[in-house]
Motif scaffolding. Sequence first.
Motif, PDB file in Angstrom:
ATOM      1  N   ASP A 164       0.813  -1.209   0.000  1.00 16.30           N
ATOM      2  CA  ASP A 164       0.000   0.000   0.000  1.00 16.30           C
ATOM      3  C   ASP A 164       0.851   1.265   0.000  1.00 16.30           C
ATOM      4  O   ASP A 164       0.488   2.269  -0.628  1.00 16.30           O
ATOM      5  CB  ASP A 164      -0.951   0.001   1.200  1.00 16.30           C
ATOM      6  N   GLU A 167       2.040   1.805  -3.505  1.00 14.68           N
ATOM      7  CA  GLU A 167       0.954   2.316  -4.340  1.00 14.68           C
ATOM      8  C   GLU A 167       0.682   3.784  -4.053  1.00 14.68           C
ATOM      9  O   GLU A 167       0.421   4.572  -4.969  1.00 14.68           O
ATOM     10  CB  GLU A 167      -0.301   1.481  -4.107  1.00 14.68           C
ATOM     11  N   ALA A 168       0.768   4.159  -2.762  1.00 13.51           N
ATOM     12  CA  ALA A 168       0.566   5.565  -2.413  1.00 13.51           C
ATOM     13  C   ALA A 168       1.665   6.441  -3.005  1.00 13.51           C
ATOM     14  O   ALA A 168       1.399   7.536  -3.528  1.00 13.51           O
ATOM     15  CB  ALA A 168       0.525   5.723  -0.896  1.00 13.51           C
ATOM     16  N   ALA A 170       3.376   5.787  -5.676  1.00 13.44           N
ATOM     17  CA  ALA A 170       3.179   5.833  -7.127  1.00 13.44           C
ATOM     18  C   ALA A 170       2.106   6.834  -7.513  1.00 13.44           C
ATOM     19  O   ALA A 170       2.229   7.554  -8.512  1.00 13.44           O
ATOM     20  CB  ALA A 170       2.832   4.440  -7.643  1.00 13.44           C
ATOM     21  N   THR A 171       1.036   6.911  -6.716  1.00 13.25           N
ATOM     22  CA  THR A 171      -0.026   7.874  -7.020  1.00 13.25           C
ATOM     23  C   THR A 171       0.435   9.310  -6.834  1.00 13.25           C
ATOM     24  O   THR A 171      -0.104  10.228  -7.456  1.00 13.25           O
ATOM     25  CB  THR A 171      -1.241   7.623  -6.119  1.00 13.25           C
ATOM     26  N   LEU A 172       1.459   9.503  -5.998  1.00 12.75           N
ATOM     27  CA  LEU A 172       2.008  10.849  -5.795  1.00 12.75           C
ATOM     28  C   LEU A 172       3.067  11.206  -6.830  1.00 12.75           C
ATOM     29  O   LEU A 172       3.663  12.284  -6.754  1.00 12.75           O
ATOM     30  CB  LEU A 172       2.606  10.957  -4.384  1.00 12.75           C
ATOM     31  N   GLY A 173       3.311  10.312  -7.767  1.00 10.70           N
ATOM     32  CA  GLY A 173       4.213  10.616  -8.870  1.00 10.70           C
ATOM     33  C   GLY A 173       5.627  10.116  -8.709  1.00 10.70           C
ATOM     34  O   GLY A 173       6.497  10.459  -9.525  1.00 10.70           O
TER      35      GLY A 173
END
Length: 273
Positions: A164, A167-168, A170-173
């Motif tokens: 997780d 993934e977090a 990755a979502t922040l770039g």
Amino acid sequence: MNRVIPGFPLSLGITLFYLSLIVLLPLGALMWQAVDVGWERYLAIMSGARTLAAFRVTLSTAALATLFNAVYGLALAWVLVRYEFPGKRLLDALVDVPFALPTAVAGLALSALFVKNGWFGAPLAAIGIDVAYTPLGIAIAMAFTSIPFVVRTVQPVLEDLATDVEEAAATLGASDLRIFARIIFPAIFPAFLTGAAIGFARSLGEFGAIIFIAGNLPLKTEVVSLLTFIRIEEYDYPAAAAIAATLLALAFTMLFIVNMIQLWQQRRIGTGD
């Protein structure tokens, strides 16, 4: 307090007795024999050209094998944990082959493969790379016998690592390389360092897998374990004890340093630095 497994004093006593009989007693006898040599005799043994050359060959090839295992072992553990593919179970089982295979058999197999007319040795010799009877061959034998230590220490940590946070990030770039460097690697670093250190210690004392592929040339491809064996055959027990005790002290010193690094890493993560 109720214990799940009763009989703690008895089990502890049996464990300590076994540890003392199998591990501590032989090590104690070795250190006693080494101390009995005397400081001047010890310096004369360790400063000999053949002894220094054996330590140089052993340490350099063990370092080379550990460097390879650190990279390849981490990559192999990553593939086994993060990907599904045909033959994964077979590849996972093959990792433990160096544990099950007698080291002498491994040495014979490696020698047959890497001699100048072998399957691997012939194409390498064609481009000017000699493996058998060279320090490179010693490093390959060491890497073969110690690769499972890195894989098996890193693999369970990767399996238990939650995704997780990745993934977090990755979502922040964050890029894949940054996620690995800042999130994944710090989490697996203690296990990674432990596996590499144990593999290095195993390489220092490797014997069976090396003697067939090394050529065992004094001052060139003779390792410390072989030199110790030679001194025993010559009935020079003080020299054998001094060399073996020095190798043992090097292994323990390295493991102690690794434990200190791990402790520092855990404190650093705990304080959030």
